[in-house]
Design an enzyme around this catalytic site. Sequence first.
Site, short mmCIF file in Angstrom:
data_model
loop_
_atom_site.label_atom_id
_atom_site.label_comp_id
_atom_site.label_asym_id
_atom_site.label_seq_id
_atom_site.Cartn_x
_atom_site.Cartn_y
_atom_site.Cartn_z
N PRO A 1 -125.23 24.68 40.64
CA PRO A 1 -126.33 23.72 40.53
C PRO A 1 -126.45 23.12 39.13
O PRO A 1 -125.99 23.70 38.14
CB PRO A 1 -127.55 24.59 40.84
CG PRO A 1 -127.19 25.93 40.26
CD PRO A 1 -125.69 26.07 40.46
N LEU B 1 -106.89 9.39 31.64
CA LEU B 1 -105.63 9.95 32.11
C LEU B 1 -104.50 9.76 31.11
O LEU B 1 -103.52 10.51 31.14
CB LEU B 1 -105.25 9.30 33.45
CG LEU B 1 -106.28 9.42 34.59
CD1 LEU B 1 -105.77 8.71 35.83
CD2 LEU B 1 -106.58 10.88 34.89
N SER C 1 -104.24 -5.52 34.34
CA SER C 1 -103.56 -6.29 35.37
C SER C 1 -104.11 -5.93 36.73
O SER C 1 -104.19 -4.74 37.08
CB SER C 1 -102.06 -6.03 35.33
OG SER C 1 -101.42 -6.62 36.45
N VAL D 1 -109.19 9.90 40.79
CA VAL D 1 -109.23 10.62 42.06
C VAL D 1 -110.63 11.16 42.36
O VAL D 1 -110.82 11.84 43.34
CB VAL D 1 -108.22 11.78 42.08
CG1 VAL D 1 -106.81 11.25 41.94
CG2 VAL D 1 -108.51 12.79 40.98
N LYS E 1 -126.74 13.52 42.68
CA LYS E 1 -125.96 14.75 42.77
C LYS E 1 -126.69 15.87 42.05
O LYS E 1 -126.99 15.75 40.86
CB LYS E 1 -124.57 14.53 42.16
CG LYS E 1 -123.71 15.79 42.11
CD LYS E 1 -122.35 15.49 41.49
CE LYS E 1 -121.55 16.77 41.31
NZ LYS E 1 -120.23 16.53 40.70
#
Length: 511
Positions: free
Chosen positions: A99, A337, A42, A50, A81
């Site tokens: 690292p 989650l 929806s 987050v 990254k």
Amino acid sequence: MNGEPIRKIVIVGGGTSGWMAAAAISRILGDFPGMSVQLVESEAIGTGGVGEATIPQILSFNTLLGLDENEFVRETHATYKLGIEFVDWLRPGHSYVHPFGRYGIDMMGVEFHHFWLRGRALGKREEIDEYSIAAMAGKAGKFFWPQLGNPNSPLSKLSYAFQFDASRYARYLRTIAEKQGVVRHEGKVVEVVQDGESGFVTSVQMEDGSQIEGELFLDCSGFRSLLLGQALGVPFRDWSKWLPCDRAVAVPCTLAGEHQPLTRSTARPAGWQWRIPLQHRIGNGHVYSSAHMSEQEATDLLLANLDGKPFADPNPLRFTAGHRERAWEKNVVALGLAGGFLEPLESTAIHLVQSAIARLIAYFPTFAFGEQEIARFNRDTAREYTDIRDFLVLHYKATEREDSEFWRYCRHLEPPEGLAEKLAMFRSSGRVIREHEELFTETSWLSVMAGQGIEPQGYHPVAGLLDEAETLKRLDHIHSVIAQAVSQMPTQDDFLAQQGSAIPATERVQA
């Protein structure tokens, strides 16, 4: 075959986890006769992620989907990254990098860091960061692809991941999944319908009265855990005694400050603040303990420590560290989650979705829903959460900070058994234990233990076989080779432009 094959899969919830599952499952199983993958989401329900940073395992997921890296970077407004910089975690004013890749060169059959430890005993003061090309390139704002085919190059020791816009990533995967036959349904689920005898979920009822039937259901409904937690009642295992942070507030800001290929985590009085530089903006957030700081204090502290100007309202989030006791119950598998949450300190959220998808495909069920496969899935999932938990707790436990009630609590907490053993072994002899191919490598454990001030009492005896002069000579050579290689690497911005993966300047959010 033990039971008829599953053919109707329903994914409840979109966002990153839902669309990752849809894209991967339709890619691997989409050609199976009669296979149907449907996703319900929806627009009125926001996503709860987050974090926007990943770890190197994301490369294998992208490869599985057949993604073009330059297109992926451009479409998700991603940056590269090379690791995570931790600021003020050991003490205010101190920093180090976790690292991606390896340190130095292993010698004489033992890990490089034992020779670094011997060098420290001989008076060399270089930090372990200086022997990592990922750490040094990250700090310098440089990036280039690893040169895995050239083992003599320091770039062969390099690994990388991405920082990207999670909402753009979900949209990108949706496009891929729908091309592979996934059908999306817009609307809210108002009821989970179960079989009266078995308790298996048979369908979800939508707000408009329609029902979507399935044989296997993936719960990607976020913290609500609509199917696994609410409908099936699988209990939650609470780890807040080890990970007391239970709140976060997030806000994007305009581009400003350094543009390094690093995620940054800065310790705060009751938690920590993340900084994730993307091509078009910077993602920021403050993870904190509500027992030690109010939401207003946390928000004010975050807004006072941004590099750019915020351009959205702060978004508060509530969570509890831990996971559902079983990620697979009956014919429901929870991803993301819906199955658990571990704070984004080491950027593991997307990986947990990725590994659960891979595990599901490996143990993909028939209508028999074999108990052995489900038990193994749940056991492996719980172990992965436990391994990551222990690594996160290390960051809080290994600190000199006593400057707030929060840090005093963390410093003196009793660590989980597995972490306690790793700490004892490293303190005793500099040895790093990696259990059962756990997610974080020896390099990762070493980086945090050394970076946060744990001093071993010794090192591997083999490191003492070289005489002092030869030990110092080799360390100096490795140090200089890494520094030279970094000096020759392009900046990340130049690299993005050279590869055609930089976004147009008009799409950058400027102050």
